[in-house]
Design a protein around this motif. Structure first.
Motif, PDB file in Angstrom:
ATOM      1  N   TRP A   3       0.828  -1.206   0.000  1.00 18.05           N
ATOM      2  CA  TRP A   3       0.000   0.000   0.000  1.00 18.05           C
ATOM      3  C   TRP A   3       0.866   1.260   0.000  1.00 18.05           C
ATOM      4  CZ3 TRP A   3      -4.692  -0.647  -1.499  1.00 18.05           C
ATOM      5  CH2 TRP A   3      -5.381  -1.819  -1.197  1.00 18.05           C
ATOM      6  N   ILE A   4       1.944   1.256   0.762  1.00 15.05           N
ATOM      7  CA  ILE A   4       2.825   2.437   0.796  1.00 15.05           C
ATOM      8  C   ILE A   4       3.502   2.627  -0.557  1.00 15.05           C
ATOM      9  CG2 ILE A   4       4.933   1.367   1.715  1.00 15.05           C
ATOM     10  CD1 ILE A   4       3.525   4.730   2.851  1.00 15.05           C
ATOM     11  N   ASP A   5       3.842   1.517  -1.223  1.00 12.97           N
ATOM     12  CA  ASP A   5       4.412   1.617  -2.577  1.00 12.97           C
ATOM     13  C   ASP A   5       3.413   2.253  -3.532  1.00 12.97           C
ATOM     14  OD1 ASP A   5       6.812   0.419  -1.814  1.00 12.97           O
ATOM     15  OD2 ASP A   5       6.165  -1.591  -2.425  1.00 12.97           O
ATOM     16  N   LEU A   6       2.142   1.883  -3.392  1.00 13.53           N
ATOM     17  CA  LEU A   6       1.113   2.474  -4.244  1.00 13.53           C
ATOM     18  C   LEU A   6       0.984   3.969  -3.974  1.00 13.53           C
ATOM     19  CD1 LEU A   6      -1.018   2.187  -6.415  1.00 13.53           C
ATOM     20  CD2 LEU A   6      -2.631   1.427  -4.653  1.00 13.53           C
ATOM     21  N   ALA A  12       4.361  10.097  -7.353  1.00 15.22           N
ATOM     22  CA  ALA A  12       5.331  10.266  -8.437  1.00 15.22           C
ATOM     23  C   ALA A  12       4.675  10.574  -9.786  1.00 15.22           C
ATOM     24  CB  ALA A  12       6.200   9.011  -8.560  1.00 15.22           C
ATOM     25  N   LEU A  13       3.358  10.432  -9.884  1.00 13.36           N
ATOM     26  CA  LEU A  13       2.668  10.653 -11.158  1.00 13.36           C
ATOM     27  C   LEU A  13       2.677  12.107 -11.613  1.00 13.36           C
ATOM     28  CD1 LEU A  13      -0.466   8.379 -10.642  1.00 13.36           C
ATOM     29  CD2 LEU A  13       1.492   7.928 -12.151  1.00 13.36           C
ATOM     30  N   ASP A  14       2.678  13.035 -10.654  1.00 14.07           N
ATOM     31  CA  ASP A  14       2.590  14.454 -11.022  1.00 14.07           C
ATOM     32  C   ASP A  14       3.174  15.299  -9.898  1.00 14.07           C
ATOM     33  OD1 ASP A  14       1.111  17.211 -11.285  1.00 14.07           O
ATOM     34  OD2 ASP A  14       0.773  16.163 -13.196  1.00 14.07           O
ATOM     35  N   LYS A 122      -5.727   1.098 -11.883  1.00 10.68           N
ATOM     36  CA  LYS A 122      -6.067  -0.080 -12.692  1.00 10.68           C
ATOM     37  C   LYS A 122      -4.853  -0.960 -12.913  1.00 10.68           C
ATOM     38  CE  LYS A 122      -9.708   2.036 -15.459  1.00 10.68           C
ATOM     39  NZ  LYS A 122     -10.081   2.427 -16.831  1.00 10.68           N
ATOM     40  N   ALA A 123      -3.724  -0.335 -13.248  1.00 10.94           N
ATOM     41  CA  ALA A 123      -2.490  -1.093 -13.480  1.00 10.94           C
ATOM     42  C   ALA A 123      -2.036  -1.836 -12.232  1.00 10.94           C
ATOM     43  CB  ALA A 123      -1.385  -0.160 -13.975  1.00 10.94           C
ATOM     44  N   ALA A 124      -2.390  -1.302 -11.070  1.00  5.44           N
ATOM     45  CA  ALA A 124      -2.031  -1.939  -9.791  1.00  5.44           C
ATOM     46  C   ALA A 124      -3.061  -3.012  -9.411  1.00  5.44           C
ATOM     47  CB  ALA A 124      -1.918  -0.886  -8.696  1.00  5.44           C
ATOM     48  N   GLY A 125      -4.040  -3.252 -10.274  1.00  8.23           N
ATOM     49  CA  GLY A 125      -5.022  -4.287 -10.018  1.00  8.23           C
ATOM     50  C   GLY A 125      -6.211  -3.857  -9.188  1.00  8.23           C
ATOM     51  N   LYS A 126      -6.395  -2.554  -9.013  1.00  2.50           N
ATOM     52  CA  LYS A 126      -7.521  -2.051  -8.226  1.00  2.50           C
ATOM     53  C   LYS A 126      -8.718  -1.817  -9.160  1.00  2.50           C
ATOM     54  CE  LYS A 126      -4.730  -2.093  -4.869  1.00  2.50           C
ATOM     55  NZ  LYS A 126      -4.669  -3.361  -4.164  1.00  2.50           N
TER      56      LYS A 126
END
Length: 130
Positions: A3-6, A12-14, A122-126
């Motif tokens: 979860w912390i990695d997510l 880091a996205l913006d 989505k890429a993280a499977g959520k």
């Protein structure tokens, strides 16, 4: 991925993303992370309270989902910051989660959410509502 990695991946996205946190709809906080070098506006206790309040507000939105559809995200604009709560859904409904993100005031939050955060989740499977 933890979860912390997510949370770190979302930040880091913006460069306009200040904070990312994740909590289950039952109120259990899973992770929270601030942008590196940022001085938070809230104390750790205030942040925890804010996360719990976001989860409660998202929970109340569930009462109208049968008529309006599932919540994708909710947004609030404050004088000092913008904030969004994004729902992720578990098949059982027991582990539905709220991803909370705060943005700098000048951020184009809608495009960051739509074009970056939702695809990241989505890429993280959520699972998210579409």
């Amino acid at each position: 991925m933890t979860w912390i990695d997510l949370c770190r991946q979302i930040i880091a996205l913006d460069s306009a993303i200040r904070f990312a946190g994740i909590a289950l709809i039952n109120g259990k906080i899973l992770a929270a992370e601030y942008r590196e070098g940022l001085t938070p506006l809230l104390t750790p206790e205030d942040s925890e309270l804010s996360i719990i309040q976001s989860v409660i507000r998202m929970g109340t939105r569930k009462t109208l989902e049968a008529k309006l559809g599932k919540t994708i995200y909710a947004f609030a604009s404050y004088q000092k910051v913008k904030r969004a709560s994004i729902m992720t859904y578990d098949e059982s409904g027991r582990d539905d989660a709220v991803v909370m993100v705060s943005f700098d005031r000048a951020a184009d939050h809608d495009s960051i959410i739509t074009d970056k955060i939702l695809p990241c989740l989505k890429a993280a499977g959520k699972r998210i509502a579409e």
